[in-house]
Scaffold this active site. Sequence first.
Site, PDB file in Angstrom:
ATOM      1  CG  HIS A   1      -8.620   6.984  -7.297  1.00  0.00           C
ATOM      2  ND1 HIS A   1      -9.834   6.915  -6.663  1.00  0.00           N
ATOM      3  CD2 HIS A   1      -8.002   5.802  -7.052  1.00  0.00           C
ATOM      4  CE1 HIS A   1      -9.941   5.735  -6.055  1.00  0.00           C
ATOM      5  NE2 HIS A   1      -8.850   5.040  -6.282  1.00  0.00           N
TER       6      HIS A   1
ATOM      7  CE  LYS B   1      -3.917   4.531  -2.104  1.00  0.00           C
ATOM      8  NZ  LYS B   1      -4.371   3.229  -2.615  1.00  0.00           N
TER       9      LYS B   1
ATOM     10  CD  GLN C   1      -0.967   5.598  -5.540  1.00  0.00           C
ATOM     11  OE1 GLN C   1       0.124   5.104  -5.222  1.00  0.00           O
ATOM     12  NE2 GLN C   1      -2.092   4.918  -5.448  1.00  0.00           N
TER      13      GLN C   1
ATOM     14  CB  CYS D   1     -10.495   3.592  -8.685  1.00  0.00           C
ATOM     15  SG  CYS D   1     -11.114   2.263  -7.658  1.00  0.00           S
TER      16      CYS D   1
ATOM     17  CG  ASP E   1      -5.739  11.986  -4.815  1.00  0.00           C
ATOM     18  OD1 ASP E   1      -5.092  11.576  -3.824  1.00  0.00           O
ATOM     19  OD2 ASP E   1      -6.399  11.237  -5.559  1.00  0.00           O
TER      20      ASP E   1
END
Lengths: 424, 150
Positions: free
Chosen positions: A137, A240, A217, A380, A214
């Site tokens: 991202h 999220k 997700q 993104c 990261d």
Amino acid sequence: MTVETTALQGLLDVERIRADFPILARRLDGDRPLVYLDSANTSHKPQQVIDALSEHYAMHNANVARAVHQLGAEATAAFEESRDKVAAFIGAPSRDEVIFTKNASEALNLVANTLAWARGALEIGDGDEVVITEMEHHSNIVPWQLLTERKGATLRWFGLTDEGRLDLSNIDELINERTKVVSLTWVSNMLGTINPIAEIARRAHDVGALVVVDASQAVPQLPVDVAALGADLVAFTGHKLVGPTGIGVLWGRSEVLEALPPFLGGGEMIETVTMARSTYAQAPHKFEAGTPPIAQAVGLGAAIDYLSAIGMAKVAAHEQAITAYALTRLREVGGLTILGPAEAVDRGGAISFELEGVHPHDVSQILDSLGIAVRAGHHCAKPAHHRFGVQSSTRASFYLYTTPAEVDALIEGLDQTKRFFKVA
Amino acid sequence: MDLQALYQEIILDHYKSPHHAGLREPFDAEVHHVNPTCGDEVTLRVHVEGDLVSDISYDAEGCSISQASTSVLADLLIGKRIEDANGIHQKFVELMQGRGKIEPDEDVLEDGIAFAGAAKFPARVKCALLGWMAWKDATAQAVTSAEATR
């Protein structure tokens, strides 16, 4: 093939879960039911989270860690209790390793900025290298571009295979004695790929590099144990995972957080201040200047309670079942190409695709007219799109409240889209 | 939601076979504009001769709305006096920013009136304006460079 004829293994009791999410009962313009397939963008919130936010403001509102009065004590207790909940949820060895930020982007920028200011073992300079991947991202690309540009270091990256997995064939060359940081996504927001973090972390640690993950997700979809993951720093966001916007988390190993300099200067991050100089609080407060997102942290705590009560293993199984079903059904659509792993193996619940002859904006516009919310654009992740020779894609993504019938609605919507644009 | 209003036949026709597409010589200015939220891109060239827009050529990648509106732009503005082209540009921008409440003038905008429906879709207004903003930018540059060399 539809679910009426084939029972899917691993599904949650979706009807019971959906009853907790008021927005899922909304009717859109034209009295259409909402088919929300954009949870990788942001998830919806159960009533329990909405109530926690509302009750905080209605009954316990005060600033934290500085008010002696009862409301201040209540707000502080609730805020810090959320830190405990996050720590337990992700398997953090210590609650002091959990830093609240406003989102994952801020968490990643916190790391990249404090590394730019670090001296000693963590210092980055001329000739040093930072390694990322082509599937990141933008929030895990740009901060590292800024860091390497500012410090005269070199940014390098893992490429991708045609299937949308990391190309690890040159890992020995990429991760070398000059590597200071390896930063990568756990689960791709575009391709859905789940990356082998432990293996890459081991190679990075062999050369003394820091490992940043990261997990934006990943934390919503997977059971997480940061202690077992092998990373040094892990970033994710609350909105999220059925939590509010405005709250993110950076987890870091205590030794690393201790070695990093402060991020923003201000209230609550200090030990003492004189006109000439200041000394700083210990982590996590060292990195939390100013009034934090208090109600949002409380809401995140409620979100974690909600997901924990269901069980993240069950959430992951549901995601896996829905994703497998969606992949099977999408393969039946003529002219449709899936970008990323085509099988539900080491794969999260975001599926990006192209529909021949129809631009993603137009796909999402027709789907929207049917009440189906997907994302269109580059998500993104422009470099990852570029890698696959496309400018943009349509993305459907799922969560614990997604039903197989919603996947069926997507397939029907895609057929209608093709008819509308007169493509075969 | 009125899909037929958004996707008028005129728009789909321009999308399927865009007019004046491709990059041509000669040109006085070339610009590259992107819509950062969705990644739509256009490279657009303008050639001016005296006070005339003598050519507009472009290479665009994007959705039906952005592709068609660039095609309509080229149809409308090639051969116009720069002053008149600016007037048409202004009318088109007003139409797109009018939230669907402006009645377009077909004598001025010709096929451009087909975008009146798109003005009701806030997310698509930027798509429709991409090529037009690029033209404005390129023409301003072309005029400036023409004045500089005069």
